[in-house]
Design a protein around this motif. Structure first.
Motif, PDB file in Angstrom:
ATOM      1  N   ALA A  10      62.660 -85.000  20.001  1.00  0.00           N
ATOM      2  CA  ALA A  10      61.712 -84.608  19.172  1.00  0.00           C
ATOM      3  C   ALA A  10      61.276 -85.808  18.226  1.00  0.00           C
ATOM      4  O   ALA A  10      62.007 -86.741  17.666  1.00  0.00           O
ATOM      5  CB  ALA A  10      62.620 -83.487  18.200  1.00  0.00           C
ATOM      6  N   GLU A  11      59.932 -85.565  17.938  1.00  0.00           N
ATOM      7  CA  GLU A  11      59.182 -86.746  17.175  1.00  0.00           C
ATOM      8  C   GLU A  11      59.651 -86.288  15.543  1.00  0.00           C
ATOM      9  O   GLU A  11      59.320 -85.046  15.315  1.00  0.00           O
ATOM     10  CB  GLU A  11      57.910 -86.808  17.371  1.00  0.00           C
ATOM     11  CG  GLU A  11      57.453 -87.466  18.808  1.00  0.00           C
ATOM     12  CD  GLU A  11      56.044 -87.776  18.812  1.00  0.00           C
ATOM     13  OE1 GLU A  11      55.801 -88.828  19.476  1.00  0.00           O
ATOM     14  OE2 GLU A  11      55.330 -86.940  18.520  1.00  0.00           O
ATOM     15  N   MET A  12      60.020 -87.302  14.803  1.00  0.00           N
ATOM     16  CA  MET A  12      60.085 -86.989  13.309  1.00  0.00           C
ATOM     17  C   MET A  12      59.445 -88.266  12.731  1.00  0.00           C
ATOM     18  O   MET A  12      59.842 -89.395  13.208  1.00  0.00           O
ATOM     19  CB  MET A  12      61.492 -86.679  13.086  1.00  0.00           C
ATOM     20  CG  MET A  12      62.063 -85.496  13.557  1.00  0.00           C
ATOM     21  SD  MET A  12      63.759 -85.222  13.358  1.00  0.00           S
ATOM     22  CE  MET A  12      63.743 -84.646  11.753  1.00  0.00           C
ATOM     23  N   SER A  13      58.825 -87.929  11.497  1.00  0.00           N
ATOM     24  CA  SER A  13      58.433 -89.103  10.987  1.00  0.00           C
ATOM     25  C   SER A  13      59.362 -89.853  10.138  1.00  0.00           C
ATOM     26  O   SER A  13      60.471 -89.253   9.942  1.00  0.00           O
ATOM     27  CB  SER A  13      57.114 -88.599  10.052  1.00  0.00           C
ATOM     28  OG  SER A  13      57.952 -87.812   8.744  1.00  0.00           O
ATOM     29  N   GLU A  16      60.642 -87.555   7.410  1.00  0.00           N
ATOM     30  CA  GLU A  16      61.450 -86.464   7.973  1.00  0.00           C
ATOM     31  C   GLU A  16      62.793 -86.793   8.385  1.00  0.00           C
ATOM     32  O   GLU A  16      63.780 -86.300   8.190  1.00  0.00           O
ATOM     33  CB  GLU A  16      60.904 -85.801   9.330  1.00  0.00           C
ATOM     34  CG  GLU A  16      59.632 -84.916   8.914  1.00  0.00           C
ATOM     35  CD  GLU A  16      58.795 -84.744  10.226  1.00  0.00           C
ATOM     36  OE1 GLU A  16      58.253 -83.447  10.325  1.00  0.00           O
ATOM     37  OE2 GLU A  16      58.603 -85.211  10.911  1.00  0.00           O
ATOM     38  N   LEU A  17      63.042 -88.142   8.825  1.00  0.00           N
ATOM     39  CA  LEU A  17      64.185 -88.320   9.379  1.00  0.00           C
ATOM     40  C   LEU A  17      65.071 -88.982   8.154  1.00  0.00           C
ATOM     41  O   LEU A  17      66.226 -88.822   8.279  1.00  0.00           O
ATOM     42  CB  LEU A  17      63.972 -89.796  10.207  1.00  0.00           C
ATOM     43  CG  LEU A  17      64.240 -89.464  11.627  1.00  0.00           C
ATOM     44  CD1 LEU A  17      63.696 -90.788  12.505  1.00  0.00           C
ATOM     45  CD2 LEU A  17      65.105 -88.683  12.240  1.00  0.00           C
ATOM     46  N   LYS A  75      58.154 -79.704  22.146  1.00  0.00           N
ATOM     47  CA  LYS A  75      58.742 -80.223  20.767  1.00  0.00           C
ATOM     48  C   LYS A  75      59.291 -81.719  21.208  1.00  0.00           C
ATOM     49  O   LYS A  75      59.339 -82.244  20.307  1.00  0.00           O
ATOM     50  CB  LYS A  75      59.815 -79.353  20.482  1.00  0.00           C
ATOM     51  CG  LYS A  75      59.787 -78.089  19.904  1.00  0.00           C
ATOM     52  CD  LYS A  75      60.930 -77.153  19.621  1.00  0.00           C
ATOM     53  CE  LYS A  75      60.491 -76.055  18.765  1.00  0.00           C
ATOM     54  NZ  LYS A  75      61.377 -74.897  18.577  1.00  0.00           N
ATOM     55  N   GLU A  76      59.763 -81.889  22.360  1.00  0.00           N
ATOM     56  CA  GLU A  76      60.268 -83.401  22.748  1.00  0.00           C
ATOM     57  C   GLU A  76      58.838 -84.201  23.372  1.00  0.00           C
ATOM     58  O   GLU A  76      58.403 -83.523  24.234  1.00  0.00           O
ATOM     59  CB  GLU A  76      61.345 -83.225  23.825  1.00  0.00           C
ATOM     60  CG  GLU A  76      62.657 -82.714  23.097  1.00  0.00           C
ATOM     61  CD  GLU A  76      63.899 -82.880  23.988  1.00  0.00           C
ATOM     62  OE1 GLU A  76      63.696 -82.870  25.273  1.00  0.00           O
ATOM     63  OE2 GLU A  76      65.078 -82.472  23.469  1.00  0.00           O
TER      64      GLU A  76
END
Length: 125
Positions: A10-13, A16-17, A75-76
């Motif tokens: 999953a991509e997160m900024s 967000e992380l 999502k991924e």
């Protein structure tokens, strides 16, 4: 035999992380790359920019179409790759099991068909 380990997660900024998780992920990837390097199997590795920075080309009705942003609506996303040179699939699986995304995404193992050495295509053996 060369295998590419395709890292999906999953991509997160960074926001967000969070700083702590980002640092932990960076340590995990650095440790994994060092493990592959020390084993003498690492050919290359890359962490990719977010899929929003991607550009995808395809042909529609005979015309090349250029599309910005992620093509896959999932999502991924493909987040990075490692190319390794190991004797067989069992060895590739052994190294893939150690990849950080196994814990939060998936790791696809794909054998190479051919690769370029000094400008010439070589079969993957």
């Amino acid at each position: 035999m060369r295998y590419t380990l395709l890292l999906h997660y999953a991509e997160m900024s960074p926001e967000e992380l969070g700083a702590e998780m980002m640092a932990e992920g960076q340590r995990a990837f650095a440790s994994y790359a060092a493990t592959l390097h020390q084993a003498g199997v690492l050919i290359s590795g890359e962490v990719l920019q977010p899929s929003a920075n991607s550009t995808t080309l395809s042909t529609v009705d005979g015309q090349v179409r250029v599309q910005d942003g992620p093509y896959a609506d999932t999502k991924e996303q493909l987040g990075g790759t490692f190319v390794i040179d190991v004797p067989d699939l069992d060895a590739a699986i052994g190294f893939a099991r150690q990849a950080p995304p196994v814990a939060w995404g998936s790791v696809e193992i794909r054998p190479g068909a051919v690769h370029v050495v000094d400008g010439a295509w070589q079969p993957n053996q």
